[in-house]
Motif scaffolding. Structure first.
Motif, PDB file in Angstrom:
ATOM      1  N   ILE A  88      15.271  33.970 -23.307  1.00 13.86           N
ATOM      2  CA  ILE A  88      14.971  32.592 -23.727  1.00 13.86           C
ATOM      3  C   ILE A  88      13.467  32.463 -23.906  1.00 13.86           C
ATOM      4  O   ILE A  88      12.708  32.528 -22.935  1.00 13.86           O
ATOM      5  CB  ILE A  88      15.486  31.580 -22.694  1.00 13.86           C
ATOM      6  CG1 ILE A  88      17.012  31.681 -22.594  1.00 13.86           C
ATOM      7  CG2 ILE A  88      15.050  30.161 -23.052  1.00 13.86           C
ATOM      8  CD1 ILE A  88      17.628  30.767 -21.552  1.00 13.86           C
ATOM      9  N   PRO A  89      13.002  32.301 -25.144  1.00 16.29           N
ATOM     10  CA  PRO A  89      11.556  32.217 -25.387  1.00 16.29           C
ATOM     11  C   PRO A  89      10.998  30.849 -25.017  1.00 16.29           C
ATOM     12  O   PRO A  89      11.738  29.869 -24.892  1.00 16.29           O
ATOM     13  CB  PRO A  89      11.458  32.450 -26.897  1.00 16.29           C
ATOM     14  CG  PRO A  89      12.745  31.863 -27.430  1.00 16.29           C
ATOM     15  CD  PRO A  89      13.786  32.168 -26.378  1.00 16.29           C
ATOM     16  N   VAL A  90       9.691  30.782 -24.853  1.00 13.39           N
ATOM     17  CA  VAL A  90       9.038  29.476 -24.726  1.00 13.39           C
ATOM     18  C   VAL A  90       9.150  28.798 -26.085  1.00 13.39           C
ATOM     19  O   VAL A  90       8.768  29.367 -27.113  1.00 13.39           O
ATOM     20  CB  VAL A  90       7.556  29.634 -24.323  1.00 13.39           C
ATOM     21  CG1 VAL A  90       6.878  28.276 -24.248  1.00 13.39           C
ATOM     22  CG2 VAL A  90       7.439  30.357 -22.988  1.00 13.39           C
ATOM     23  N   PRO A  91       9.691  27.571 -26.153  1.00 11.99           N
ATOM     24  CA  PRO A  91       9.974  26.941 -27.455  1.00 11.99           C
ATOM     25  C   PRO A  91       8.744  26.302 -28.091  1.00 11.99           C
ATOM     26  O   PRO A  91       8.574  25.081 -28.130  1.00 11.99           O
ATOM     27  CB  PRO A  91      11.023  25.878 -27.093  1.00 11.99           C
ATOM     28  CG  PRO A  91      10.686  25.492 -25.686  1.00 11.99           C
ATOM     29  CD  PRO A  91      10.179  26.745 -25.020  1.00 11.99           C
ATOM     30  N   VAL A 134      15.296  32.827 -18.735  1.00  8.84           N
ATOM     31  CA  VAL A 134      13.870  32.519 -18.587  1.00  8.84           C
ATOM     32  C   VAL A 134      13.216  33.505 -17.622  1.00  8.84           C
ATOM     33  O   VAL A 134      12.138  34.044 -17.886  1.00  8.84           O
ATOM     34  CB  VAL A 134      13.677  31.064 -18.088  1.00  8.84           C
ATOM     35  CG1 VAL A 134      12.226  30.816 -17.675  1.00  8.84           C
ATOM     36  CG2 VAL A 134      14.093  30.073 -19.169  1.00  8.84           C
ATOM     37  N   LYS A 135      13.870  33.760 -16.504  1.00  6.09           N
ATOM     38  CA  LYS A 135      13.288  34.607 -15.453  1.00  6.09           C
ATOM     39  C   LYS A 135      13.050  36.045 -15.933  1.00  6.09           C
ATOM     40  O   LYS A 135      12.062  36.681 -15.580  1.00  6.09           O
ATOM     41  CB  LYS A 135      14.230  34.603 -14.244  1.00  6.09           C
ATOM     42  CG  LYS A 135      13.613  35.110 -12.953  1.00  6.09           C
ATOM     43  CD  LYS A 135      14.614  35.052 -11.824  1.00  6.09           C
ATOM     44  CE  LYS A 135      14.946  33.654 -11.370  1.00  6.09           C
ATOM     45  NZ  LYS A 135      13.879  32.991 -10.615  1.00  6.09           N
ATOM     46  N   TYR A 136      13.976  36.554 -16.765  1.00  7.72           N
ATOM     47  CA  TYR A 136      13.896  37.955 -17.187  1.00  7.72           C
ATOM     48  C   TYR A 136      13.734  38.100 -18.697  1.00  7.72           C
ATOM     49  O   TYR A 136      14.179  39.089 -19.279  1.00  7.72           O
ATOM     50  CB  TYR A 136      15.152  38.700 -16.720  1.00  7.72           C
ATOM     51  CG  TYR A 136      15.280  38.750 -15.217  1.00  7.72           C
ATOM     52  CD1 TYR A 136      14.453  39.555 -14.447  1.00  7.72           C
ATOM     53  CD2 TYR A 136      16.205  37.938 -14.563  1.00  7.72           C
ATOM     54  CE1 TYR A 136      14.554  39.580 -13.066  1.00  7.72           C
ATOM     55  CE2 TYR A 136      16.311  37.956 -13.181  1.00  7.72           C
ATOM     56  CZ  TYR A 136      15.483  38.770 -12.438  1.00  7.72           C
ATOM     57  OH  TYR A 136      15.574  38.787 -11.068  1.00  7.72           O
ATOM     58  N   ARG A 137      13.066  37.141 -19.339  1.00  4.17           N
ATOM     59  CA  ARG A 137      12.977  37.175 -20.805  1.00  4.17           C
ATOM     60  C   ARG A 137      12.343  38.473 -21.326  1.00  4.17           C
ATOM     61  O   ARG A 137      12.773  39.007 -22.348  1.00  4.17           O
ATOM     62  CB  ARG A 137      12.207  35.960 -21.325  1.00  4.17           C
ATOM     63  CG  ARG A 137      10.766  35.858 -20.906  1.00  4.17           C
ATOM     64  CD  ARG A 137      10.008  34.867 -21.808  1.00  4.17           C
ATOM     65  NE  ARG A 137      10.454  33.511 -21.657  1.00  4.17           N
ATOM     66  CZ  ARG A 137       9.898  32.607 -20.838  1.00  4.17           C
ATOM     67  NH1 ARG A 137       8.870  32.949 -20.080  1.00  4.17           N
ATOM     68  NH2 ARG A 137      10.357  31.385 -20.772  1.00  4.17           N
ATOM     69  N   TYR A 196      17.882  22.706 -18.416  1.00  2.13           N
ATOM     70  CA  TYR A 196      17.035  22.724 -17.225  1.00  2.13           C
ATOM     71  C   TYR A 196      15.547  22.819 -17.568  1.00  2.13           C
ATOM     72  O   TYR A 196      14.742  22.071 -17.034  1.00  2.13           O
ATOM     73  CB  TYR A 196      17.441  23.903 -16.343  1.00  2.13           C
ATOM     74  CG  TYR A 196      16.862  23.855 -14.938  1.00  2.13           C
ATOM     75  CD1 TYR A 196      17.593  23.324 -13.883  1.00  2.13           C
ATOM     76  CD2 TYR A 196      15.582  24.343 -14.669  1.00  2.13           C
ATOM     77  CE1 TYR A 196      17.068  23.274 -12.603  1.00  2.13           C
ATOM     78  CE2 TYR A 196      15.049  24.292 -13.385  1.00  2.13           C
ATOM     79  CZ  TYR A 196      15.793  23.762 -12.353  1.00  2.13           C
ATOM     80  OH  TYR A 196      15.265  23.705 -11.084  1.00  2.13           O
ATOM     81  N   TYR A 197      15.182  23.716 -18.472  1.00  2.02           N
ATOM     82  CA  TYR A 197      13.775  23.964 -18.773  1.00  2.02           C
ATOM     83  C   TYR A 197      13.337  23.260 -20.059  1.00  2.02           C
ATOM     84  O   TYR A 197      14.155  22.929 -20.911  1.00  2.02           O
ATOM     85  CB  TYR A 197      13.529  25.466 -18.916  1.00  2.02           C
ATOM     86  CG  TYR A 197      13.806  26.234 -17.640  1.00  2.02           C
ATOM     87  CD1 TYR A 197      12.859  26.300 -16.626  1.00  2.02           C
ATOM     88  CD2 TYR A 197      15.017  26.880 -17.441  1.00  2.02           C
ATOM     89  CE1 TYR A 197      13.112  26.992 -15.449  1.00  2.02           C
ATOM     90  CE2 TYR A 197      15.273  27.582 -16.270  1.00  2.02           C
ATOM     91  CZ  TYR A 197      14.315  27.627 -15.282  1.00  2.02           C
ATOM     92  OH  TYR A 197      14.568  28.305 -14.112  1.00  2.02           O
ATOM     93  N   TYR A 198      12.024  23.013 -20.156  1.00  2.00           N
ATOM     94  CA  TYR A 198      11.386  22.505 -21.378  1.00  2.00           C
ATOM     95  C   TYR A 198      11.986  21.177 -21.851  1.00  2.00           C
ATOM     96  O   TYR A 198      12.277  20.985 -23.026  1.00  2.00           O
ATOM     97  CB  TYR A 198      11.475  23.555 -22.497  1.00  2.00           C
ATOM     98  CG  TYR A 198      11.126  24.939 -22.020  1.00  2.00           C
ATOM     99  CD1 TYR A 198       9.867  25.213 -21.483  1.00  2.00           C
ATOM    100  CD2 TYR A 198      12.049  25.990 -22.073  1.00  2.00           C
ATOM    101  CE1 TYR A 198       9.541  26.482 -21.012  1.00  2.00           C
ATOM    102  CE2 TYR A 198      11.734  27.253 -21.604  1.00  2.00           C
ATOM    103  CZ  TYR A 198      10.476  27.496 -21.073  1.00  2.00           C
ATOM    104  OH  TYR A 198      10.166  28.753 -20.607  1.00  2.00           O
TER     105      TYR A 198
END
Length: 453
Positions: A241-244, A201-204, A304-306
């Protein structure tokens, strides 16, 4: 024979220890070190960043090595990198204050300030090495050797020749901060899986292919020894990791509503993407391991995310391709988090930001609320109705669904032979339990359907 030379660093002995109290999460510490590796990338050459997590089931600590193949550092560069608050020689948007590396190492080694080392070279022949703790006069080794397992990995061509490598020993209890709840007893492989989610996520933007080329490759190697000292090693490549988003997203930019004008007159570009969370995509968002013979990669749910809850609803903030913050609702919008926004996701990208504008927190864990320019940025977003947060789709209440099922069932029944009957809130004997809807058959009293709405 390894030679040593005194390195004089203008810092009070106590200052380094005090840096451990900046309340950094482990993923932020990793980020500070990796930012330096990204900034040290050699022009027109693919950058490799390799992270080793080495643990033992019976130990409370984990040894971690982060190696890159960037431009490396001379003796003077290494000394400058250890001085607090000195501007970096690398002109890159991820460098702000000259505290990041020291912040991270102090936090990671809070239990043992001696448990860190830095190796660096500019020619792959002569390595400088500095060990913790950081003092005003620190010994620097010349012609130092890299750890044997790293030298073997280079010889076997598993990783490229190392220019700079950071080592630190930290506690498993601190690394549990990689998880959302922070209380699980995990081995290094599990730590690695959480870490690759954070870094993905941090370095997508850095990890995304550009055309058919990849300019940054990051890998995690987990090496775990059990009680019998048997070694288990795994390779965990880090993927973007893209925004889903579900079924696309709304996209607006400075081309639609003009650039953001900061207080010094600087104009910066921006783009915002707004949408709702795709639950199915979240369940296969994390890629684990290398492709199989068919080119397929195993996937797992994001941990963790989304996650579709109040703490993790909202948009990401990205500057210079680096995700600075996630789960933002207020700001940019002056509203409180609410269950109706649980599936709201998005990303705000700020472009061409000058290095002296839009201050971040010293450890780049968020934006600096004391910088008035951030209010200008957020007003650009919150002041436009088209850029409002997207609430969850309206859900029918239980009573509405119940009445809908009963009415439609009885309507169909009236057009046929009246052999079935639907009843709402049907009491089951003397149990005190009520079923939302019960459908009974006139000619077969054993054929009963119970529907929960």
């Amino acid at each position: 024979m390894v030679k040593t030379i005194a390195m004089h660093v203008p810092v009070a002995d106590r200052a380094f220890l005090d840096l451990a109290h900046f309340d950094m999460d482990p993923q932020d510490c990793f980020g500070e070190i990796i930012d330096n590796s990204i900034a040290a990338k050699i022009t027109r050459k693919k950058s490799h960043i390799n992270i080793y997590l080495i643990g033992n089931s019976s130990s409370k600590t984990v040894d971690i090595f982060i190696a890159d193949d960037g431009i490396g550092m001379s003796f003077a560069d290494l000394r400058q990198a250890l001085i607090l608050g000195v501007e970096s020689n690398f002109k890159h948007g991820l460098h702000e204050y000259g505290f990041g590396l020291k912040n991270a190492l102090a936090t990671l080694t809070q239990k043992d300030p001696t448990a860190w080392s830095i190796w660096t070279t500019t020619d792959h022949n002569k390595y400088f090495r500095v060990d913790g703790p950081l003092r005003q006069t620190t010994e620097c080794q010349i012609d130092a050797e890299l750890p044997k397992f790293i030298m073997q990995a280079v010889q076997d061509k598993n990783i490229p020749p190392v220019s700079t490598m950071i080592f630190f020993r930290t506690t498993k209890s601190f690394l549990r901060g990689l998880t959302h709840k922070g209380g699980q007893a995990l081995n290094v492989n599990k730590f690695g899986q959480y870490l690759l989610e954070h870094l993905g996520v941090k370095y997508r933007e850095y990890l995304k292919p550009v055309g058919n080329k990849i300019f940054y490759e990051m890998n995690i190697y987990t090496i775990d020894y059990n009680e019998r000292q048997r070694k288990q090693q795994k390779l965990l490549p880090i993927y973007a990791i893209p925004v889903p988003f579900e079924n696309g997203y709304q996209k607006y930019s400075d081309e639609d509503f003009g650039k953001i004008i900061l207080k010094n007159g600087q104009k910066i570009g921006w783009e915002i993407q707004l949408g709702t969370r795709n639950k199915q995509l979240v369940n296969k968002l994390i890629k684990i391991g290398v492709p199989n013979q068919n080119g397929e990669i195993k996937t797992e749910p994001a941990k963790y995310y989304y996650q579709g809850d109040i703490p993790r609803q909202g948009i990401d903030l990205e500057i210079h391709g680096r995700t600075i913050a996630t789960s933002m609702i207020n700001p940019p919008w002056k509203i409180a988090k609410h269950n109706s926004l649980n599936d709201f996701v998005g990303i705000l990208k700020l472009k061409d930001v000058p290095q002296d504008c839009l201050a971040l927190k010293t450890n780049k864990t968020n934006f600096d609320k004391n910088d008035d320019d951030w209010e200008t940025v957020f007003e650009k977003i919150s002041g436009n109705k088209k850029l409002a947060p997207i609430k969850n789709k309206t859900k029918k209440s239980e009573s509405v669904l119940r009445d809908l099922v009963v009415n439609e069932t009885n309507d169909v029944n009236s057009l046929t032979d009246n052999s079935i009957k639907a009843e709402a809130e049907y009491s089951i004997g003397n149990t005190g339990i009520k079923a939302d809807v019960v459908i009974s058959h006139k000619d077969d009293d054993k054929n009963v359907e119970i529907i929960e709405c």
